[in-house]
Design an enzyme around this catalytic site. Sequence first.
Site, PDB file in Angstrom:
ATOM      1  N   HIS A 292     -37.785 -31.682  -8.692  1.00  0.00           N
ATOM      2  CA  HIS A 292     -37.233 -32.883  -8.041  1.00  0.00           C
ATOM      3  C   HIS A 292     -36.732 -32.586  -6.634  1.00  0.00           C
ATOM      4  O   HIS A 292     -36.422 -33.483  -5.862  1.00  0.00           O
ATOM      5  CB  HIS A 292     -36.123 -33.505  -8.894  1.00  0.00           C
ATOM      6  CG  HIS A 292     -34.835 -32.741  -8.905  1.00  0.00           C
ATOM      7  ND1 HIS A 292     -33.646 -33.311  -9.285  1.00  0.00           N
ATOM      8  CD2 HIS A 292     -34.543 -31.455  -8.588  1.00  0.00           C
ATOM      9  CE1 HIS A 292     -32.684 -32.411  -9.209  1.00  0.00           C
ATOM     10  NE2 HIS A 292     -33.197 -31.282  -8.787  1.00  0.00           N
ATOM     11  N   ASP A 293     -36.654 -31.265  -6.288  1.00  0.00           N
ATOM     12  CA  ASP A 293     -36.236 -30.883  -4.937  1.00  0.00           C
ATOM     13  C   ASP A 293     -37.365 -30.997  -3.924  1.00  0.00           C
ATOM     14  O   ASP A 293     -37.149 -30.784  -2.727  1.00  0.00           O
ATOM     15  CB  ASP A 293     -35.736 -29.423  -4.932  1.00  0.00           C
ATOM     16  CG  ASP A 293     -34.425 -29.240  -5.673  1.00  0.00           C
ATOM     17  OD1 ASP A 293     -34.239 -28.176  -6.293  1.00  0.00           O
ATOM     18  OD2 ASP A 293     -33.593 -30.181  -5.653  1.00  0.00           O
TER      19      ASP A 293
ATOM     20  N   GLU B  33     -36.287 -32.267 -16.452  1.00  0.00           N
ATOM     21  CA  GLU B  33     -35.943 -33.081 -15.281  1.00  0.00           C
ATOM     22  C   GLU B  33     -35.645 -34.511 -15.724  1.00  0.00           C
ATOM     23  O   GLU B  33     -35.987 -34.919 -16.840  1.00  0.00           O
ATOM     24  CB  GLU B  33     -37.155 -33.141 -14.322  1.00  0.00           C
ATOM     25  CG  GLU B  33     -37.474 -31.837 -13.602  1.00  0.00           C
ATOM     26  CD  GLU B  33     -36.831 -31.761 -12.226  1.00  0.00           C
ATOM     27  OE1 GLU B  33     -36.059 -32.665 -11.860  1.00  0.00           O
ATOM     28  OE2 GLU B  33     -37.141 -30.780 -11.521  1.00  0.00           O
TER      29      GLU B  33
HETATM   30  C1  LIG Z   1     -31.393 -27.213  -8.128  1.00  0.00           C
HETATM   31  S1  LIG Z   1     -31.563 -25.536  -8.386  1.00  0.00           S
HETATM   32  C2  LIG Z   1     -31.885 -25.425 -10.143  1.00  0.00           C
HETATM   33  C3  LIG Z   1     -31.437 -24.122 -10.702  1.00  0.00           C
HETATM   34  C4  LIG Z   1     -31.656 -23.957 -12.207  1.00  0.00           C
HETATM   35  N1  LIG Z   1     -33.059 -24.139 -12.563  1.00  0.00           N
HETATM   36  C5  LIG Z   1     -30.792 -24.915 -12.987  1.00  0.00           C
HETATM   37  O1  LIG Z   1     -31.285 -25.941 -13.383  1.00  0.00           O
HETATM   38  O2  LIG Z   1     -29.642 -24.618 -13.198  1.00  0.00           O
HETATM   39  C6  LIG Z   1     -33.126 -25.179  -7.698  1.00  0.00           C
HETATM   40  C7  LIG Z   1     -33.415 -23.691  -7.638  1.00  0.00           C
HETATM   41  O3  LIG Z   1     -34.681 -23.460  -6.982  1.00  0.00           O
HETATM   42  C8  LIG Z   1     -34.565 -22.250  -6.249  1.00  0.00           C
HETATM   43  N2  LIG Z   1     -35.628 -22.176  -5.232  1.00  0.00           N
HETATM   44  C9  LIG Z   1     -35.727 -22.891  -4.088  1.00  0.00           C
HETATM   45  N3  LIG Z   1     -36.820 -22.523  -3.399  1.00  0.00           N
HETATM   46  C10 LIG Z   1     -37.445 -21.529  -4.129  1.00  0.00           C
HETATM   47  C11 LIG Z   1     -38.615 -20.751  -3.949  1.00  0.00           C
HETATM   48  N4  LIG Z   1     -39.383 -20.914  -2.866  1.00  0.00           N
HETATM   49  N5  LIG Z   1     -38.940 -19.836  -4.885  1.00  0.00           N
HETATM   50  C12 LIG Z   1     -38.157 -19.665  -5.995  1.00  0.00           C
HETATM   51  N6  LIG Z   1     -37.026 -20.388  -6.240  1.00  0.00           N
HETATM   52  C13 LIG Z   1     -36.685 -21.315  -5.303  1.00  0.00           C
HETATM   53  C14 LIG Z   1     -33.167 -22.334  -5.656  1.00  0.00           C
HETATM   54  O4  LIG Z   1     -32.698 -21.080  -5.210  1.00  0.00           O
HETATM   55  C15 LIG Z   1     -32.378 -22.897  -6.842  1.00  0.00           C
HETATM   56  O5  LIG Z   1     -31.842 -21.847  -7.629  1.00  0.00           O
HETATM   57  C1  LIG Z   2     -24.936 -32.851 -15.775  1.00  0.00           C
HETATM   58  O1  LIG Z   2     -25.738 -33.606 -14.941  1.00  0.00           O
HETATM   59  C2  LIG Z   2     -26.242 -33.039 -13.795  1.00  0.00           C
HETATM   60  C3  LIG Z   2     -26.101 -31.697 -13.475  1.00  0.00           C
HETATM   61  C4  LIG Z   2     -26.660 -31.198 -12.309  1.00  0.00           C
HETATM   62  C5  LIG Z   2     -27.343 -32.023 -11.445  1.00  0.00           C
HETATM   63  C6  LIG Z   2     -27.903 -31.562 -10.202  1.00  0.00           C
HETATM   64  C7  LIG Z   2     -29.160 -30.999 -10.162  1.00  0.00           C
HETATM   65  C8  LIG Z   2     -29.705 -30.605  -8.935  1.00  0.00           C
HETATM   66  O2  LIG Z   2     -30.849 -30.085  -8.874  1.00  0.00           O
HETATM   67  C9  LIG Z   2     -28.933 -30.786  -7.766  1.00  0.00           C
HETATM   68  C10 LIG Z   2     -29.399 -30.428  -6.478  1.00  0.00           C
HETATM   69  O3  LIG Z   2     -30.654 -29.880  -6.318  1.00  0.00           O
HETATM   70  C11 LIG Z   2     -28.592 -30.646  -5.374  1.00  0.00           C
HETATM   71  O4  LIG Z   2     -29.022 -30.301  -4.124  1.00  0.00           O
HETATM   72  C12 LIG Z   2     -27.313 -31.199  -5.537  1.00  0.00           C
HETATM   73  O5  LIG Z   2     -26.531 -31.402  -4.473  1.00  0.00           O
HETATM   74  C13 LIG Z   2     -26.854 -31.557  -6.792  1.00  0.00           C
HETATM   75  C14 LIG Z   2     -27.653 -31.361  -7.893  1.00  0.00           C
HETATM   76  O6  LIG Z   2     -27.141 -31.742  -9.096  1.00  0.00           O
HETATM   77  C15 LIG Z   2     -27.454 -33.369 -11.787  1.00  0.00           C
HETATM   78  C16 LIG Z   2     -26.907 -33.861 -12.956  1.00  0.00           C
END
Ligand SMILES: C[S@@+](CC[C@H](N)C(=O)[O-])C[C@H]1O[C@@H](n2cnc3c(N)ncnc32)[C@H](O)[C@@H]1O
Ligand SMILES: COc1ccc(-c2cc(=O)c3c(O)c(O)c(O)cc3o2)cc1
Length: 345
Positions: free
Chosen positions: A251-252, A280
Amino acid sequence: MEGEVNREQEEEAQAHVDIWKYVFGFVDMAVVKCAIQLGIPDAMEAHGAPATLSDLSSTLGCSPSALHRIMRFLVHRKIFKEAPAGYLQTPLSRLLLKNGEKSLAALLLLESSPVMLAPWHCLSTRVLANESPAFESAHGEDVWRYAQENPGHSKLFNDAMACDARVAVPAIVEGCPEVFDGVESVVDVGGGDGTGLRLLVEAFPWIRGINFDLPHVVSVALDCVGVEHVGGDMFASVPKADAAYLKWVLHDWDDDECIQILRKCREAIPKGKGKVIIVEAVVKEDNNDKLEYARLMLDMVMMAHTNKGKERTSKEWAYVLSESGFSRHTIKNIKTVQSVIEAYP
Ligand SMILES: C[S@@+](CC[C@H](N)C(=O)[O-])C[C@H]1O[C@@H](n2cnc3c(N)ncnc32)[C@H](O)[C@@H]1O
Ligand SMILES: COc1ccc(-c2cc(=O)c3c(O)c(O)c(O)cc3o2)cc1
């Protein structure tokens, strides 16, 4: 005709009540942040019985008069309850404990941090141009590079994601454990500090876990039995495993970037028994779904904090999975804001 006029007058009166939620919408977040920082839920948990204002103000070392006004607001918002004997915890206030197993305090501290609040002031520019990412407009670089260059923010972010993992993974284990039947190895793509994979491996001890994330993220990940930490770039290659697991990663990114990531995941899994497990939000476009508000707020968070990220409907998920070469997929709902999508090459 008279009934119609009365209804319009009632709607007008209600609008003058509802507008305050938006004029001062930030107040809820700010006062809850204050409660977390003061440690009010933690003091009440430690106190056990109903806590009086005097109990709390002496424990917390703060002004009784100011604390009374904070507690009055939080009781009104149903975060705490008030009985003759004192203030009481609620299931909601327990989610704000600093170290609670299911606490979301770390996520609120991330979202209420100056770094994460700043991009919201660039949202209209983001919408007008549909290209100038709000986070980059506010900080000069994207959220991932900013995290790489600011270890303190990276920890705040990783802690926030880990607190979701402590909620989401138990929901997956409870709701659809069969997803991991026959899976001997899992690569958690974008796994952050490894909390999510540690919980998965604890629940399914036969699984060998590979926590894969950017080098600066895995460099501070905690060692744990059954999980190997690997640094790299998911757009370049993904370590091989029976299943690629992605929670709050796709979703990023926009569709083209998602398709790139998913193609790398498809290359990492075996043709026969391999699968990709995606955790997701699936936007339902059903306003009767009690978690739809959270999903739509998260879509706004993606607009503010990522370059081109977004939450997706089932049709939008079907598109990116099909374009990535996955022949079929299933979607299973769990009790959190996310769903579990299984995709097969
Ligand atoms: C929103 S976080 C989700 C982290 C974890 N999956 C969770 O749900 O708790 C997105 C993750 O993608 C990683 N990320 C971003 N770009 C990346 C890349 N090019 N290769 C590997 N990981 C990446 C970030 O460092 C981050 O830890
Ligand atoms: C418990 O409900 C939730 C927990 C975490 C998130 C959440 C997920 C993300 O990936 C995310 C993010 O990428 C981000 O940049 C951010 O500022 C917040 C965030 O929150 C959603 C719901």
